[in-house]
Write a protein that holds these residues in place. Sequence first.
Motif, PDB file in Angstrom:
ATOM      1  N   LYS A 264      -9.167  -5.019 -29.051  1.00 34.90           N
ATOM      2  CA  LYS A 264      -9.176  -3.882 -29.976  1.00 34.90           C
ATOM      3  C   LYS A 264      -9.821  -2.654 -29.336  1.00 34.90           C
ATOM      4  CE  LYS A 264      -7.048  -6.305 -31.714  1.00 34.90           C
ATOM      5  NZ  LYS A 264      -6.648  -7.709 -31.563  1.00 34.90           N
TER       6      LYS A 264
ATOM      7  N   LEU B 159       2.234 -21.863 -18.592  1.00 38.60           N
ATOM      8  CA  LEU B 159       3.686 -21.963 -18.446  1.00 38.60           C
ATOM      9  C   LEU B 159       3.936 -22.727 -17.143  1.00 38.60           C
ATOM     10  CD1 LEU B 159       6.454 -21.170 -19.534  1.00 38.60           C
ATOM     11  CD2 LEU B 159       6.208 -18.961 -18.412  1.00 38.60           C
TER      12      LEU B 159
ATOM     13  N   ILE C 185       5.513 -12.258 -20.718  1.00 37.99           N
ATOM     14  CA  ILE C 185       6.298 -13.445 -21.096  1.00 37.99           C
ATOM     15  C   ILE C 185       5.775 -13.911 -22.446  1.00 37.99           C
ATOM     16  CG2 ILE C 185       7.098 -15.742 -20.421  1.00 37.99           C
ATOM     17  CD1 ILE C 185       6.351 -15.089 -17.545  1.00 37.99           C
TER      18      ILE C 185
ATOM     19  N   GLY D 225       4.898 -12.396 -28.722  1.00 34.53           N
ATOM     20  CA  GLY D 225       4.055 -12.654 -29.898  1.00 34.53           C
ATOM     21  C   GLY D 225       2.969 -11.601 -30.000  1.00 34.53           C
ATOM     22  N   VAL D 226       1.891 -11.949 -30.697  1.00 30.58           N
ATOM     23  CA  VAL D 226       0.839 -10.964 -30.983  1.00 30.58           C
ATOM     24  C   VAL D 226       0.164 -10.464 -29.707  1.00 30.58           C
ATOM     25  CG1 VAL D 226      -1.035 -10.481 -32.562  1.00 30.58           C
ATOM     26  CG2 VAL D 226       0.374 -12.467 -32.944  1.00 30.58           C
TER      27      VAL D 226
ATOM     28  N   GLY E 283       1.215 -10.565 -26.532  1.00 31.09           N
ATOM     29  CA  GLY E 283       2.139  -9.830 -25.668  1.00 31.09           C
ATOM     30  C   GLY E 283       2.350  -8.410 -26.157  1.00 31.09           C
TER      31      GLY E 283
ATOM     32  N   VAL F   5       9.735 -10.447 -22.241  1.00 34.61           N
ATOM     33  CA  VAL F   5      10.728 -11.526 -22.184  1.00 34.61           C
ATOM     34  C   VAL F   5      10.365 -12.539 -23.271  1.00 34.61           C
ATOM     35  CG1 VAL F   5      11.761 -13.329 -20.754  1.00 34.61           C
ATOM     36  CG2 VAL F   5      10.963 -11.205 -19.688  1.00 34.61           C
ATOM     37  N   GLU F   6      11.238 -12.677 -24.262  1.00 32.69           N
ATOM     38  CA  GLU F   6      10.943 -13.565 -25.404  1.00 32.69           C
ATOM     39  C   GLU F   6      12.044 -14.616 -25.521  1.00 32.69           C
ATOM     40  OE1 GLU F   6       8.627 -14.288 -27.925  1.00 32.69           O
ATOM     41  OE2 GLU F   6      10.173 -15.711 -28.524  1.00 32.69           O
TER      42      GLU F   6
ATOM     43  N   LEU G  69      12.817 -16.552 -28.149  1.00 33.78           N
ATOM     44  CA  LEU G  69      13.560 -16.532 -29.424  1.00 33.78           C
ATOM     45  C   LEU G  69      14.397 -15.248 -29.548  1.00 33.78           C
ATOM     46  CD1 LEU G  69      10.722 -17.794 -31.795  1.00 33.78           C
ATOM     47  CD2 LEU G  69      12.578 -19.140 -30.782  1.00 33.78           C
TER      48      LEU G  69
ATOM     49  N   THR H  54      15.670 -15.007 -24.001  1.00 34.85           N
ATOM     50  CA  THR H  54      15.646 -15.108 -22.538  1.00 34.85           C
ATOM     51  C   THR H  54      14.486 -15.999 -22.118  1.00 34.85           C
ATOM     52  OG1 THR H  54      16.486 -12.848 -22.427  1.00 34.85           O
ATOM     53  CG2 THR H  54      15.512 -13.724 -20.405  1.00 34.85           C
TER      54      THR H  54
ATOM     55  N   ARG I  45      -1.354 -20.471 -27.702  1.00 35.33           N
ATOM     56  CA  ARG I  45      -2.642 -21.076 -27.348  1.00 35.33           C
ATOM     57  C   ARG I  45      -2.681 -22.520 -27.835  1.00 35.33           C
ATOM     58  NH1 ARG I  45      -6.583 -17.654 -25.703  1.00 35.33           N
ATOM     59  NH2 ARG I  45      -8.256 -18.871 -26.637  1.00 35.33           N
TER      60      ARG I  45
ATOM     61  N   TYR J 172      -2.320  -5.363 -34.285  1.00 30.31           N
ATOM     62  CA  TYR J 172      -3.028  -4.080 -34.229  1.00 30.31           C
ATOM     63  C   TYR J 172      -2.369  -3.096 -33.270  1.00 30.31           C
ATOM     64  CZ  TYR J 172      -6.517  -6.596 -36.884  1.00 30.31           C
ATOM     65  OH  TYR J 172      -7.153  -7.324 -37.855  1.00 30.31           O
TER      66      TYR J 172
HETATM   67  P1  NAI Z   1       2.198 -16.325 -30.280  1.00 33.31           P
HETATM   68  O1  NAI Z   1       2.465 -17.674 -30.785  1.00 33.31           O
HETATM   69  O2  NAI Z   1       1.866 -15.226 -31.220  1.00 33.31           O
HETATM   70  O3  NAI Z   1       3.469 -15.813 -29.461  1.00 33.31           O
HETATM   71  C1  NAI Z   1       3.988 -16.496 -28.363  1.00 33.31           C
HETATM   72  C2  NAI Z   1       5.421 -16.048 -28.150  1.00 33.31           C
HETATM   73  O4  NAI Z   1       5.868 -16.582 -26.929  1.00 33.31           O
HETATM   74  C3  NAI Z   1       6.374 -16.518 -29.234  1.00 33.31           C
HETATM   75  O5  NAI Z   1       7.150 -15.440 -29.678  1.00 33.31           O
HETATM   76  C4  NAI Z   1       7.202 -17.586 -28.539  1.00 33.31           C
HETATM   77  O6  NAI Z   1       8.503 -17.686 -29.046  1.00 33.31           O
HETATM   78  C5  NAI Z   1       7.197 -17.072 -27.120  1.00 33.31           C
HETATM   79  N1  NAI Z   1       7.410 -18.079 -26.081  1.00 33.31           N
HETATM   80  C6  NAI Z   1       6.950 -19.349 -26.045  1.00 33.31           C
HETATM   81  N2  NAI Z   1       7.339 -19.954 -24.904  1.00 33.31           N
HETATM   82  C7  NAI Z   1       8.050 -19.035 -24.195  1.00 33.31           C
HETATM   83  C8  NAI Z   1       8.682 -19.029 -22.934  1.00 33.31           C
HETATM   84  N3  NAI Z   1       8.654 -20.097 -22.160  1.00 33.31           N
HETATM   85  N4  NAI Z   1       9.322 -17.916 -22.542  1.00 33.31           N
HETATM   86  C9  NAI Z   1       9.341 -16.803 -23.330  1.00 33.31           C
HETATM   87  N5  NAI Z   1       8.735 -16.747 -24.538  1.00 33.31           N
HETATM   88  C10 NAI Z   1       8.094 -17.836 -24.962  1.00 33.31           C
HETATM   89  O7  NAI Z   1       1.068 -16.508 -29.163  1.00 33.31           O
HETATM   90  P2  NAI Z   1       0.176 -15.455 -28.387  1.00 33.31           P
HETATM   91  O8  NAI Z   1       0.760 -14.096 -28.481  1.00 33.31           O
HETATM   92  O9  NAI Z   1      -0.067 -16.053 -27.062  1.00 33.31           O
HETATM   93  O10 NAI Z   1      -1.157 -15.490 -29.237  1.00 33.31           O
HETATM   94  C11 NAI Z   1      -1.901 -16.705 -29.396  1.00 33.31           C
HETATM   95  C12 NAI Z   1      -2.656 -16.706 -30.671  1.00 33.31           C
HETATM   96  O11 NAI Z   1      -3.694 -15.756 -30.663  1.00 33.31           O
HETATM   97  C13 NAI Z   1      -1.765 -16.416 -31.855  1.00 33.31           C
HETATM   98  O12 NAI Z   1      -1.639 -17.595 -32.587  1.00 33.31           O
HETATM   99  C14 NAI Z   1      -2.472 -15.387 -32.652  1.00 33.31           C
HETATM  100  O13 NAI Z   1      -2.721 -15.853 -33.943  1.00 33.31           O
HETATM  101  C15 NAI Z   1      -3.797 -15.142 -31.932  1.00 33.31           C
HETATM  102  N6  NAI Z   1      -3.960 -13.698 -31.791  1.00 33.31           N
HETATM  103  C16 NAI Z   1      -4.113 -12.940 -32.909  1.00 33.31           C
HETATM  104  C17 NAI Z   1      -4.193 -11.586 -32.826  1.00 33.31           C
HETATM  105  C18 NAI Z   1      -4.320 -10.799 -34.063  1.00 33.31           C
HETATM  106  O14 NAI Z   1      -4.648 -11.369 -35.098  1.00 33.31           O
HETATM  107  N7  NAI Z   1      -4.088  -9.501 -34.029  1.00 33.31           N
HETATM  108  C19 NAI Z   1      -4.138 -10.889 -31.541  1.00 33.31           C
HETATM  109  C20 NAI Z   1      -3.934 -11.779 -30.441  1.00 33.31           C
HETATM  110  C21 NAI Z   1      -3.872 -13.122 -30.582  1.00 33.31           C
END
Ligand code: NAI
Length: 468
Positions: free
Chosen positions: A55, A150, A181, A184-185, A187, A204-205, A207, A237, A275, A354
């Motif tokens: 933040k 990964l 890669i 999500g939040v 990235g 690169v997502e 879904l 991708t 995570r 955010y």
């Molecule tokens: P996430 O679960 O939000 O997003 C991960 C993304 O990666 C998903 O869209 C998924 O489809 C994609 N993905 C998975 N495997 C893949 C692959 N091999 N190639 C390409 N895409 C792939 O997880 P993220 O962003 O790592 O965050 C982890 C946790 O931290 C979240 O559960 C979130 O709740 C928390 N967090 C919360 C924040 C907030 O409240 N503002 C900020 C940052 C993190």
Amino acid sequence: MADQTYDYDVLVIGAGPGGYVAAIRAAQLGLKTACAESRDTLGGTCLNVGCIPSKALLHGSELFDEANGHMAKWGIKAPKVELDLGTMMGEKSKAVKELTGGIEFLFKKNKVEWLKGRAAFEDAHTVTVDGKSVTAKDIVIATGSSVTPLPGIDVDNDGGRIVDSTGALKLDQVPEHLVVIGGGVIGLELGSVWRRLGAKVTVVEYLDQLLPGMDGDVRKEAAKIFKKQGMDLKLQTKVTGAKDTVKGVTLTVEPADGGESSTIEASHVLVSIGRRPNVEGLNLHAIGLEQNKRGQIETHHDFRTAVDGVWAIGDVIPGPMLAHKAEDEGIAVAENIAGQTGIVNHDLIPSVVYTMPEMAGVGLTEEEAKEDGRKIKTGKFPMMANSRAKTNREPEGFVKVIADAETDRVLGVWCINALAGTMIAQATQAMEFGTTAEDIAYTCHAHPTHSEALKEAAMLVNGSAIHI
Ligand code: NAI
Ligand code: FAD
């Protein structure tokens, strides 16, 4: 008065938002409490390498972005806006230091003893911390989570080109081309930071949409907004390989469901694909505590595990991995251990991204409500028709209210706008009290505020709004 059989009434393992809050609350309730933490500072992922530093950089980079563009629209012209990345990183580190130090102060104030080191179970009432055995009547596992790796992609957070969120929070130069890669939040937040500071950003997502878990309308609108801001989105991708060279990283990608592969040249790569719970080294075998298929520790609604005297909260148990969810569980578990009734309403945990604009929601998405077989009615009010957003020249986004078609009870609220993170608190509170859309529609909202969009979306659920 502590039970003399044990060193402590309560021992909490992990001092993140779940653990430190549980420890403080337990001590406030008169229980002799210790908290084991292996990091050099308290506060867990959130304060050290998560919510707080991200933040800080979102705020700093937003100021840079404003100075570089939005402010000029208002006639405020800075001749040459320069970035001093070191100073921005310094402010971030100061915020982290102040906040983690604050928890140390609160531990002292509440007489929570910090046991420095990694904890591992010997039995259900005994753990070893830094080679010493300590006993407690009740033990709370609050060990949090770590980045999901990964396979085939090696992260180096200390000066490397391929990083996870921890490395992306301390890069010493603005990447030329950051490939994220996982859309999500993490990235999108950290991708936004570096885009604002001058990086080309490609996401690169796997879904077909960004931000899993959010309402479909938010996900669609988010993609439009991030594209407009200059992010290159490669949806559906997958990354199949990464070659790290002195000059950069060559990523090989292909369509998610198979097909011809291609390459992307990146200067830096951020791996943010989710995570996973931290249980390694806890020696759960010693107490016969099993994990579920996702590696999480299952609990009853009061956060009791299958082992008597052992409780678990936060990212290590099922549910959204969010700091405020962990904190609320921390309070509840302490109250339950003290013989009170600690409850968390897991149906109403708000989530916020955010970025600018912010994206937020609480309750059911439209898709979830329909999958549940519920009859719903919705109202969606565009920020373009909200006077304050229009005045501030922030026309993007909307507020959407989802209500039960028969009872009018609000089931979900989803929004995108500059103040969505703040606005969602009002919606959550109203829903906690069982609000109907009509209740919100007939609540007086101050003018001119972004919040009037929530009132008008609620009005739309049962008829028509005034300003569209
Ligand atoms: P996430 O679960 O939000 O997003 C991960 C993304 O990666 C998903 O869209 C998924 O489809 C994609 N993905 C998975 N495997 C893949 C692959 N091999 N190639 C390409 N895409 C792939 O997880 P993220 O962003 O790592 O965050 C982890 C946790 O931290 C979240 O559960 C979130 O709740 C928390 N967090 C919360 C924040 C907030 O409240 N503002 C900020 C940052 C993190
Ligand atoms: P953690 O905060 O992970 O803390 C667990 C602690 O336990 C750690 O300090 C660890 O060192 C310690 N530990 C683990 N094992 C042991 C052991 N055996 N012995 C001793 N100590 C141990 N959430 C939000 O709500 N809002 C946000 O804006 C937000 N931003 C984020 C940004 C990023 C980049 C990341 C990575 C996460 C973000 N999150 C955010 C998620 C949030 O950080 C977590 O949900 C939250 O920290 C979980 O709290 P916790 O107490 O369960 O675990």
